[in-house]
Design an enzyme around this catalytic site. Structure first.
Site, short mmCIF file in Angstrom:
data_model
loop_
_atom_site.label_atom_id
_atom_site.label_comp_id
_atom_site.label_asym_id
_atom_site.label_seq_id
_atom_site.Cartn_x
_atom_site.Cartn_y
_atom_site.Cartn_z
CE LYS A 92 2.75 22.09 30.76
NZ LYS A 92 3.91 22.40 29.88
CG PHE A 128 12.09 27.33 28.37
CD1 PHE A 128 11.48 26.64 29.41
CD2 PHE A 128 13.13 26.71 27.68
CE1 PHE A 128 11.88 25.36 29.75
CE2 PHE A 128 13.53 25.42 28.01
CZ PHE A 128 12.90 24.74 29.06
NE ARG A 184 7.69 12.75 29.03
CZ ARG A 184 8.14 14.00 29.16
NH1 ARG A 184 7.79 14.73 30.22
NH2 ARG A 184 8.90 14.54 28.27
CB THR A 230 8.61 19.30 24.53
OG1 THR A 230 9.18 18.27 25.35
CG2 THR A 230 8.43 20.56 25.35
NE ARG A 234 3.37 18.22 26.04
CZ ARG A 234 4.47 18.00 26.73
NH1 ARG A 234 5.42 17.20 26.22
NH2 ARG A 234 4.66 18.56 27.90
CG ASN A 287 3.61 21.81 26.21
OD1 ASN A 287 3.08 22.14 27.27
ND2 ASN A 287 4.86 21.36 26.16
CG HIS A 310 4.07 18.44 33.93
ND1 HIS A 310 5.38 18.81 33.72
CD2 HIS A 310 4.08 17.56 34.97
CE1 HIS A 310 6.15 18.18 34.62
NE2 HIS A 310 5.38 17.42 35.38
O1 CDP Z 1 7.19 19.02 29.37
P1 CDP Z 1 8.37 18.25 28.83
O2 CDP Z 1 8.98 17.33 29.85
O3 CDP Z 1 8.04 17.56 27.55
O4 CDP Z 1 9.47 19.33 28.41
P2 CDP Z 1 10.65 20.02 29.28
O5 CDP Z 1 11.85 20.08 28.42
O6 CDP Z 1 10.78 19.37 30.63
O7 CDP Z 1 10.14 21.51 29.45
C1 CDP Z 1 9.15 21.83 30.42
C2 CDP Z 1 8.15 22.76 29.77
O8 CDP Z 1 8.82 23.98 29.43
C3 CDP Z 1 7.55 22.29 28.46
O9 CDP Z 1 6.46 21.42 28.61
C4 CDP Z 1 7.14 23.60 27.82
O10 CDP Z 1 5.89 24.02 28.31
C5 CDP Z 1 8.21 24.57 28.30
N1 CDP Z 1 9.23 24.83 27.26
C6 CDP Z 1 9.21 26.05 26.59
O11 CDP Z 1 8.36 26.90 26.87
N2 CDP Z 1 10.16 26.31 25.62
C7 CDP Z 1 11.08 25.39 25.30
N3 CDP Z 1 11.98 25.66 24.36
C8 CDP Z 1 11.11 24.16 25.97
C9 CDP Z 1 10.16 23.91 26.95
MG MG Z 2 10.03 17.72 31.59
#
Ligand code: CDP
Ligand code: MG
Length: 134
Positions: free
Chosen positions: A10, A58, A86, A92, A103, A113, A116
């Protein structure tokens, strides 16, 4: 099973020149980087890529962020590539991520973070198709 998964470095991590360091984590876990390119996507493309999150609070911030600067998109391949990636990434929220994960080491905040990674076979397929030709 040999799988392919989409990985993205990212903007926060590209900006800090972490591309090679992050790639070394994948290689260390036997994930092969089949393809890699640096791109910058538009806000519209980001809203399409992250549409599974369109109802989340978000979402706008996330789409603004992913389109805010260059990113490195990669196809990783290897045994259980989706779940291994993962694990390498960690949770996350960098504050909750396990020691030694990308991360935990590089993440700045839950939104910045650093990486992705696809979360399943279906999202790996659509994610790879979004960025790479057949
Ligand atoms: O990336 P990951 O699959 O771990 O998390 P996700 O739940 O699919 O969320 C996608 C992305 O949204 C995250 O990697 C974060 O960058 C962002 N996010 C955020 O900004 N605030 C949150 N409360 C949760 C996710
Ligand atoms: Mg995700």
């Amino acid at each position: 099973m040999i799988e392919q998964t989409l990985s993205i470095i990212k903007p926060d991590a590209v900006e800090r020149n972490l591309e090679n360091k992050i790639k070394s984590f994948f290689k260390a876990k036997n994930l092969k980087i089949l393809k890699s390119k640096k791109v910058q996507i538009t806000k519209e493309e980001a809203t399409e890529f992250y549409k599974e999150h369109q109802t989340k609070p978000f979402y706008q911030n996330l789409c603004n962020y992913l389109s805010s600067g260059p990113i490195v998109v990669m196809i990783l391949e290897g045994e259980k590539a989706i779940s291994i990636n993962r694990e390498i990434m960690g949770a996350t929220d960098p504050l909750k991520a396990e020691e030694g994960t990308l991360r935990k080491i590089y993440g700045i905040s839950i939104d910045k973070n650093s990486v992705h990674g696809s979360d399943g076979l279906e999202s790996a397929k659509t994610g790879i198709g979004f960025f790479f030709d057949k």
